[in-house]
Design a protein around this motif. Sequence first.
Motif, PDB file in Angstrom:
ATOM      1  N   MET A   1       0.838  -1.180   0.000  1.00 54.68           N
ATOM      2  CA  MET A   1       0.000   0.000   0.000  1.00 54.68           C
ATOM      3  C   MET A   1       0.885   1.246   0.000  1.00 54.68           C
ATOM      4  O   MET A   1       1.882   1.319   0.709  1.00 54.68           O
ATOM      5  CB  MET A   1      -0.919  -0.046   1.218  1.00 54.68           C
ATOM      6  CG  MET A   1      -1.623   1.242   1.500  1.00 54.68           C
ATOM      7  SD  MET A   1      -2.736   1.123   2.883  1.00 54.68           S
ATOM      8  CE  MET A   1      -4.154   1.843   2.147  1.00 54.68           C
ATOM      9  N   ALA A   2       0.495   2.228  -0.766  1.00 57.41           N
ATOM     10  CA  ALA A   2       1.294   3.446  -0.928  1.00 57.41           C
ATOM     11  C   ALA A   2       1.420   4.235   0.373  1.00 57.41           C
ATOM     12  O   ALA A   2       2.462   4.830   0.640  1.00 57.41           O
ATOM     13  CB  ALA A   2       0.686   4.320  -2.020  1.00 57.41           C
ATOM     14  N   ARG A   5       4.151   2.618   2.409  1.00 60.57           N
ATOM     15  CA  ARG A   5       5.468   2.941   1.829  1.00 60.57           C
ATOM     16  C   ARG A   5       5.886   4.360   2.204  1.00 60.57           C
ATOM     17  O   ARG A   5       7.039   4.609   2.547  1.00 60.57           O
ATOM     18  CB  ARG A   5       5.439   2.790   0.305  1.00 60.57           C
ATOM     19  CG  ARG A   5       5.672   1.384  -0.177  1.00 60.57           C
ATOM     20  CD  ARG A   5       5.987   1.324  -1.665  1.00 60.57           C
ATOM     21  NE  ARG A   5       5.046   2.060  -2.504  1.00 60.57           N
ATOM     22  CZ  ARG A   5       3.882   1.596  -2.929  1.00 60.57           C
ATOM     23  NH1 ARG A   5       3.494   0.392  -2.584  1.00 60.57           N
ATOM     24  NH2 ARG A   5       3.100   2.328  -3.696  1.00 60.57           N
ATOM     25  N   GLY A   6       4.942   5.285   2.130  1.00 59.37           N
ATOM     26  CA  GLY A   6       5.238   6.670   2.484  1.00 59.37           C
ATOM     27  C   GLY A   6       5.661   6.813   3.935  1.00 59.37           C
ATOM     28  O   GLY A   6       6.620   7.511   4.254  1.00 59.37           O
ATOM     29  N   ASP A   9       9.046   5.536   4.492  1.00 57.61           N
ATOM     30  CA  ASP A   9      10.042   6.453   3.929  1.00 57.61           C
ATOM     31  C   ASP A   9      10.204   7.715   4.769  1.00 57.61           C
ATOM     32  O   ASP A   9      10.979   8.595   4.417  1.00 57.61           O
ATOM     33  CB  ASP A   9       9.667   6.843   2.499  1.00 57.61           C
ATOM     34  CG  ASP A   9       9.872   5.702   1.514  1.00 57.61           C
ATOM     35  OD1 ASP A   9      10.607   4.749   1.851  1.00 57.61           O
ATOM     36  OD2 ASP A   9       9.294   5.763   0.416  1.00 57.61           O
ATOM     37  N   ALA A  16       1.973  11.164   3.592  1.00 54.59           N
ATOM     38  CA  ALA A  16       1.822   9.798   3.096  1.00 54.59           C
ATOM     39  C   ALA A  16       0.452   9.596   2.456  1.00 54.59           C
ATOM     40  O   ALA A  16       0.328   8.891   1.448  1.00 54.59           O
ATOM     41  CB  ALA A  16       2.039   8.795   4.228  1.00 54.59           C
ATOM     42  N   ALA A  19       0.635  11.307  -0.918  1.00 52.96           N
ATOM     43  CA  ALA A  19       1.468  10.500  -1.813  1.00 52.96           C
ATOM     44  C   ALA A  19       0.739   9.234  -2.268  1.00 52.96           C
ATOM     45  O   ALA A  19       0.993   8.723  -3.359  1.00 52.96           O
ATOM     46  CB  ALA A  19       2.775  10.126  -1.117  1.00 52.96           C
ATOM     47  N   ALA A  20      -0.172   8.755  -1.431  1.00 57.27           N
ATOM     48  CA  ALA A  20      -0.937   7.550  -1.774  1.00 57.27           C
ATOM     49  C   ALA A  20      -2.097   7.855  -2.715  1.00 57.27           C
ATOM     50  O   ALA A  20      -2.806   6.949  -3.135  1.00 57.27           O
ATOM     51  CB  ALA A  20      -1.455   6.889  -0.502  1.00 57.27           C
ATOM     52  N   GLY A  21      -2.288   9.138  -3.026  1.00 62.40           N
ATOM     53  CA  GLY A  21      -3.310   9.494  -3.995  1.00 62.40           C
ATOM     54  C   GLY A  21      -4.632   9.958  -3.416  1.00 62.40           C
ATOM     55  O   GLY A  21      -5.587  10.178  -4.155  1.00 62.40           O
TER      56      GLY A  21
END
Length: 119
Positions: A1-2, A5-6, A9, A16, A19-21
């Motif tokens: 899942m984005a 990941r965010g 990071d 996040a 960044a995940a949309g």
Amino acid sequence: MAFVRGKLDGLSNRQAVIAAGYSLAGAKQQGTNLMKHPGIRAELLKGGFDLEISQRAVAVMFRRSAGRWEAASPAMPKRVYSSAIEFLVDAMNCEDLPVSLRIRFAAALLPYQHRKMGG
């Protein structure tokens, strides 16, 4: 899942989420909600994310008392600091604190140590 990941990071919850949309509107609240989700928490733990370190944890590491900054943690090299910057530098360099927390202190120190480029 984005989102996961965010976070792994080093992004904030809001960053996040974006960044995940997800939409900018309500991104902060959505980030808070996602951080409460058991599946996301499990994925973050698998990735080595320290769920115990939070912005509130950073805030209780020091307090302002009578115009001076006092360390609330015995791990800090000094008990009383004359400025927040002095405290942040010591906290960033304190090897007794978790690396994830030291990184947060370093990030908090950046605006005081480096001026914005190009602006």
